[in-house]
Design an enzyme around this catalytic site. Structure first.
Site, PDB file in Angstrom:
ATOM      1  N   ASP A  64      45.284  49.657  33.644  1.00  0.00           N
ATOM      2  CA  ASP A  64      44.738  50.115  35.087  1.00  0.00           C
ATOM      3  C   ASP A  64      45.037  48.912  36.077  1.00  0.00           C
ATOM      4  O   ASP A  64      45.266  47.913  36.484  1.00  0.00           O
ATOM      5  CB  ASP A  64      43.522  50.508  34.993  1.00  0.00           C
ATOM      6  CG  ASP A  64      43.266  50.391  36.669  1.00  0.00           C
ATOM      7  OD1 ASP A  64      43.244  52.095  36.948  1.00  0.00           O
ATOM      8  OD2 ASP A  64      43.110  50.285  37.377  1.00  0.00           O
ATOM      9  N   TYR A 110      47.439  44.441  43.062  1.00  0.00           N
ATOM     10  CA  TYR A 110      47.028  43.605  42.590  1.00  0.00           C
ATOM     11  C   TYR A 110      48.090  42.356  42.185  1.00  0.00           C
ATOM     12  O   TYR A 110      48.536  41.457  41.585  1.00  0.00           O
ATOM     13  CB  TYR A 110      46.820  44.460  40.492  1.00  0.00           C
ATOM     14  CG  TYR A 110      45.147  44.944  40.596  1.00  0.00           C
ATOM     15  CD1 TYR A 110      44.971  45.105  42.024  1.00  0.00           C
ATOM     16  CD2 TYR A 110      44.886  45.794  39.638  1.00  0.00           C
ATOM     17  CE1 TYR A 110      43.696  45.999  42.030  1.00  0.00           C
ATOM     18  CE2 TYR A 110      44.506  46.537  39.672  1.00  0.00           C
ATOM     19  CZ  TYR A 110      43.148  46.884  40.943  1.00  0.00           C
ATOM     20  OH  TYR A 110      42.166  47.450  41.015  1.00  0.00           O
ATOM     21  N   LYS A 126      47.542  52.665  42.376  1.00  0.00           N
ATOM     22  CA  LYS A 126      46.883  53.078  43.257  1.00  0.00           C
ATOM     23  C   LYS A 126      47.834  51.889  44.703  1.00  0.00           C
ATOM     24  O   LYS A 126      48.557  51.866  44.391  1.00  0.00           O
ATOM     25  CB  LYS A 126      45.446  52.062  43.315  1.00  0.00           C
ATOM     26  CG  LYS A 126      44.380  52.200  42.432  1.00  0.00           C
ATOM     27  CD  LYS A 126      43.771  51.948  42.006  1.00  0.00           C
ATOM     28  CE  LYS A 126      42.898  51.257  40.861  1.00  0.00           C
ATOM     29  NZ  LYS A 126      43.527  50.268  39.733  1.00  0.00           N
ATOM     30  N   HIS A 186      43.352  54.438  46.585  1.00  0.00           N
ATOM     31  CA  HIS A 186      42.542  52.643  46.256  1.00  0.00           C
ATOM     32  C   HIS A 186      40.883  53.540  46.900  1.00  0.00           C
ATOM     33  O   HIS A 186      40.139  52.988  46.444  1.00  0.00           O
ATOM     34  CB  HIS A 186      43.490  52.055  46.641  1.00  0.00           C
ATOM     35  CG  HIS A 186      42.912  50.977  45.933  1.00  0.00           C
ATOM     36  ND1 HIS A 186      43.558  49.507  44.587  1.00  0.00           N
ATOM     37  CD2 HIS A 186      41.552  49.905  45.053  1.00  0.00           C
ATOM     38  CE1 HIS A 186      43.378  49.246  44.759  1.00  0.00           C
ATOM     39  NE2 HIS A 186      41.537  49.072  44.502  1.00  0.00           N
TER      40      HIS A 186
HETATM   41  P1  NAD Z   1      34.626  43.591  35.248  1.00  0.00           P
HETATM   42  O1  NAD Z   1      33.304  44.470  34.958  1.00  0.00           O
HETATM   43  O2  NAD Z   1      35.906  44.247  33.621  1.00  0.00           O
HETATM   44  O3  NAD Z   1      34.684  41.760  34.605  1.00  0.00           O
HETATM   45  C1  NAD Z   1      35.785  41.162  34.297  1.00  0.00           C
HETATM   46  C2  NAD Z   1      35.085  39.962  34.105  1.00  0.00           C
HETATM   47  O4  NAD Z   1      34.167  39.816  32.928  1.00  0.00           O
HETATM   48  C3  NAD Z   1      36.743  38.852  33.693  1.00  0.00           C
HETATM   49  O5  NAD Z   1      36.717  38.302  34.337  1.00  0.00           O
HETATM   50  C4  NAD Z   1      35.567  38.284  32.300  1.00  0.00           C
HETATM   51  O6  NAD Z   1      35.116  36.884  32.843  1.00  0.00           O
HETATM   52  C5  NAD Z   1      34.249  38.690  31.601  1.00  0.00           C
HETATM   53  N1  NAD Z   1      34.287  39.622  30.849  1.00  0.00           N
HETATM   54  C6  NAD Z   1      35.207  40.723  29.766  1.00  0.00           C
HETATM   55  N2  NAD Z   1      35.503  40.580  28.491  1.00  0.00           N
HETATM   56  C7  NAD Z   1      33.958  39.800  28.106  1.00  0.00           C
HETATM   57  C8  NAD Z   1      33.617  39.252  27.097  1.00  0.00           C
HETATM   58  N3  NAD Z   1      33.514  40.533  26.409  1.00  0.00           N
HETATM   59  N4  NAD Z   1      32.824  38.961  27.116  1.00  0.00           N
HETATM   60  C9  NAD Z   1      32.502  38.137  28.195  1.00  0.00           C
HETATM   61  N5  NAD Z   1      33.072  37.973  29.117  1.00  0.00           N
HETATM   62  C10 NAD Z   1      33.795  39.491  29.636  1.00  0.00           C
HETATM   63  O7  NAD Z   1      35.702  43.217  36.521  1.00  0.00           O
HETATM   64  P2  NAD Z   1      37.046  44.251  37.084  1.00  0.00           P
HETATM   65  O8  NAD Z   1      37.908  42.795  36.152  1.00  0.00           O
HETATM   66  O9  NAD Z   1      36.572  43.470  38.630  1.00  0.00           O
HETATM   67  O10 NAD Z   1      36.879  45.537  37.260  1.00  0.00           O
HETATM   68  C11 NAD Z   1      37.194  46.143  35.403  1.00  0.00           C
HETATM   69  C12 NAD Z   1      39.176  46.595  36.225  1.00  0.00           C
HETATM   70  O11 NAD Z   1      38.617  47.943  37.559  1.00  0.00           O
HETATM   71  C13 NAD Z   1      39.949  45.752  36.723  1.00  0.00           C
HETATM   72  O12 NAD Z   1      40.951  44.704  35.847  1.00  0.00           O
HETATM   73  C14 NAD Z   1      40.724  46.708  37.623  1.00  0.00           C
HETATM   74  O13 NAD Z   1      42.046  47.263  37.217  1.00  0.00           O
HETATM   75  C15 NAD Z   1      39.872  47.490  38.155  1.00  0.00           C
HETATM   76  N6  NAD Z   1      39.453  47.705  39.179  1.00  0.00           N
HETATM   77  C16 NAD Z   1      39.644  48.705  40.324  1.00  0.00           C
HETATM   78  C17 NAD Z   1      38.803  49.030  41.676  1.00  0.00           C
HETATM   79  C18 NAD Z   1      39.031  49.848  42.819  1.00  0.00           C
HETATM   80  O14 NAD Z   1      38.519  50.095  43.585  1.00  0.00           O
HETATM   81  N7  NAD Z   1      39.505  50.999  42.247  1.00  0.00           N
HETATM   82  C19 NAD Z   1      38.063  47.434  42.332  1.00  0.00           C
HETATM   83  C20 NAD Z   1      37.406  46.295  40.926  1.00  0.00           C
HETATM   84  C21 NAD Z   1      38.311  46.538  39.918  1.00  0.00           C
END
Ligand code: NAD
Length: 273
Positions: free
Chosen positions: A45, A50, A75, A108
């Protein structure tokens, strides 16, 4: 083990668990996506925002997988709303990814103050006809945005990707999406690691011999959410994909449900321009 596949409203299959690459810098993105593919991830994704679409595409080209074996979402950003702008923005994402077609293109954010998302969606519907993108969907749409979109268009979004985690379970929106055959996808599925020390989650994780992250991902899978946790750490990438050999009981699902306060950690879509 491979991720389960979900059938979208357009008949296409999409892996339920994938990798999110928000804030994955260009200098590590190719390697990270390659590592994820080696672990077994078959979905990435990304987004124009990004600034790593080119690297995601490069990793996929290097993987040696057939194009159909991997599912890529991108997006268009908020400054590209409007019919002509959106068409151009989609073409630019397709060019940057450089893997032929894009599996899923999303709006988005609805940016309701711009009041152009219906126009933008009409561009998406037309691009769908060209085969440049195989499925189309939205992100950060509240029910009232979807109602407006559905009333003025022909194609029902395949997915609605929204902030969703144990503190923001989005029960009402998930119900609305389901009624309209729109799959719900969870972003920030781990709550950006804010609840990994929550005692109730720690207790469940310890009782199963799993990590809290694995328990939360499993919660998403059992709620039938599409889910895209992000990590730049190869061990955590593997950990987050190792969730297919256990199940949460109804009791454990119920305990996690008590954490829901319907509180966001990010911006409310109505306030995003
Ligand atoms: P997330 O909830 O996936 O959290 C990511 C963070 O959690 C990482 O930076 C890391 O520090 C921690 N983490 C991951 N795996 C772990 C583990 N096993 N143990 C401990 N810590 C861990 O948050 P995110 O990155 O904001 O969301 C995931 C994805 O969603 C993004 O990468 C993106 O692709 C998407 N996204 C979309 C939107 C949107 O507006 N559509 C907004 C934000 C994110």
């Amino acid at each position: 083990m491979a991720s389960p596949l979900v059938t979208l409203n357009d008949g296409r299959l999409m892996p339920q668990l994938g990798l999110g690459v928000y804030k994955v810098n260009q200098d590590i993105a190719v390697q990270l996506v390659q590592t994820a593919i080696e672990i077994g991830y078959r979905r990435v994704d990304t987004a124009a925002l990004y600034d790593n679409e080119a690297e995601v595409g490069a990793a996929i080209r290097k993987s040696g997988l057939d194009r159909e074996e991997i599912f890529v979402t991108s997006k268009i950003w908020n400054d590209r709303h409007g019919y002509r702008e959106a068409k151009e923005a989609i073409q630019e994402s397709v060019n940057r990814l450089n893997i032929g077609y894009v599996d899923m293109m999303l709006i988005h954010w609805p940016c309701p103050k711009q009041d152009k998302f219906v126009e933008t969606w009409h561009a998406f519907e037309e691009v769908l006809e060209t085969g440049l993108v195989k499925s189309i969907g939205v992100s950060n749409f509240h029910q009232h945005h979807l109602e407006k979109l559905l009333a003025a268009s022909n194609v029902v979004p395949a997915i609605n990707q929204v902030e969703l985690h144990p503190q923001l379970a989005q029960n009402s929106l998930r119900h609305f999406n389901k009624q309209h055959n729109i799959k719900t996808e969870a972003w920030a599925p781990l709550g950006r690691a804010k609840f990994l020390e929550n005692p109730l989650l720690v207790e469940i994780a310890q009782s199963l011999g799993k990590s809290v992250a694995q328990v939360i991902i499993r919660w998403h899978l059992q709620l039938q959410n599409l889910v895209i946790p992000k990590s730049s750490n190869p061990d955590r990438l593997a950990e987050n994909f190792d969730v297919f050999d256990f199940e949460l009981s109804q009791h454990q699902m119920g305990i996690i449900a008590t954490l829901n306060t319907e509180t966001r950690i990010a911006t409310n879509p109505d306030d995003m321009n």
